[in-house]
Structures are given as C-alpha cells and as structure tokens.
Design an enzyme around this catalytic site. Structure first.
Site, PDB file in Angstrom:
ATOM      1  N   VAL A  63      -1.157  12.965   4.023  1.00 57.58           N
ATOM      2  CA  VAL A  63      -1.351  12.212   5.010  1.00 57.58           C
ATOM      3  C   VAL A  63      -1.553  10.910   3.693  1.00 57.58           C
ATOM      4  O   VAL A  63      -2.623  10.991   2.755  1.00 57.58           O
ATOM      5  CB  VAL A  63      -2.845  12.105   6.109  1.00 57.58           C
ATOM      6  N   CYS A  64      -1.427   9.648   3.638  1.00 60.33           N
ATOM      7  CA  CYS A  64      -1.313   8.755   2.458  1.00 60.33           C
ATOM      8  C   CYS A  64      -1.358   7.429   3.835  1.00 60.33           C
ATOM      9  O   CYS A  64      -0.935   8.159   4.809  1.00 60.33           O
ATOM     10  CB  CYS A  64       0.263   8.827   1.035  1.00 60.33           C
ATOM     11  N   PRO A  65      -1.715   6.419   3.189  1.00 55.98           N
ATOM     12  CA  PRO A  65      -1.384   4.890   3.754  1.00 55.98           C
ATOM     13  C   PRO A  65      -0.251   5.157   4.017  1.00 55.98           C
ATOM     14  O   PRO A  65      -0.487   4.820   5.540  1.00 55.98           O
ATOM     15  CB  PRO A  65      -1.975   4.102   2.212  1.00 55.98           C
ATOM     16  N   GLY A  67       2.876   7.024   4.549  1.00 52.29           N
ATOM     17  CA  GLY A  67       3.681   7.940   4.651  1.00 52.29           C
ATOM     18  C   GLY A  67       5.438   8.239   3.965  1.00 52.29           C
ATOM     19  O   GLY A  67       5.825   9.375   3.891  1.00 52.29           O
ATOM     20  N   LEU A  95      -1.259   6.630   7.339  1.00 55.17           N
ATOM     21  CA  LEU A  95      -2.730   6.376   8.268  1.00 55.17           C
ATOM     22  C   LEU A  95      -1.999   5.060   8.960  1.00 55.17           C
ATOM     23  O   LEU A  95      -2.581   4.734  10.856  1.00 55.17           O
ATOM     24  CB  LEU A  95      -3.357   6.271   7.150  1.00 55.17           C
TER      25      LEU A  95
END
Length: 119
Positions: A63-65, A67, A95
């Site tokens: 997961v990252c800000p 994708g 996210l």
C-alpha cells in the site's frame, strides 16, 4: 508481483480467517498519522533490508498513497526468494482509493482547537 487488487477486496480479506499481510510503504510519520488497521509499516527505502521479515506469508498486499510505488514494492517483495511462493499484490489506487476504516493518530503538531464556534 502477481497483480493489483481492489481496495474493497482488501477490506473483505482483512475480515477473513486468513487475512493478508498489508505492508504500508510510506514514511513512519505518514503511517503514524493514519493507516489501514492491522497494516505494518515498512518504508520503501528500508524494504530491501527488511523484506526477510515477510518470509512465510501466504499473501502480501502493498500500500502507498496512490498505488504507484506499491507496484514497485510488490515486485521487489515477489523477487525475494523467501516470499517467492506468496501471492503478492499492490492495492490499486492506494490509500487515496481506500474507503474502509483507518486508524488515525492525532500528532503533537495538530493543535486542539477546542469546541466548534457557534457561528
């Protein structure tokens, strides 16, 4: 990396008997502000040194800000011998696309503004 996974599917899997390991690759400060409940913070820069901690997992979701970086993280995790048999996916949209619950932590930098003004 095996594929991308929709946030709604990740949310469903987290409620299952065998949830995936959710690896949030943001900085510790960003993770502390808010994150998916049960996720673990492994900042992207530390991932090569800490990927061994993911050995034995059956399913891993990065997961990252937004994708994008999580795709690279998923590829790195999948290339590691100890996680080669795991299903490794990146959460599509990051996210930003997550509509599920978040664990939030108020930081010292956020002042308590008191009650709302009546006007």
């Amino acid at each position: 990396m095996d594929d991308e996974i929709d946030p709604s599917e990740v949310e469903s899997l987290l409620d299952s008997e065998d949830p995936p390991r959710v690896v949030d690759i943001r900085s510790p400060g960003a993770f502390a502000r808010f994150h998916i409940p049960g996720s673990e913070n492994v900042p992207f820069a530390e991932l090569p040194d800490r990927v061994a901690s993911l050995e034995g997992a059956d399913r891993i979701v990065t997961v990252c800000p937004h994708g994008k970086a999580s795709i690279q993280a998923a590829r790195l995790i999948k290339s590691y011998e100890g996680t080669a048999d795991a299903r490794v996916e990146s959460m599509r949209g990051g996210l930003e696309a997550w509509e599920g619950p978040l664990e939030e932590q108020k930081t010292a930098a956020e002042p308590d503004e008191g009650p709302e003004a009546p006007f």
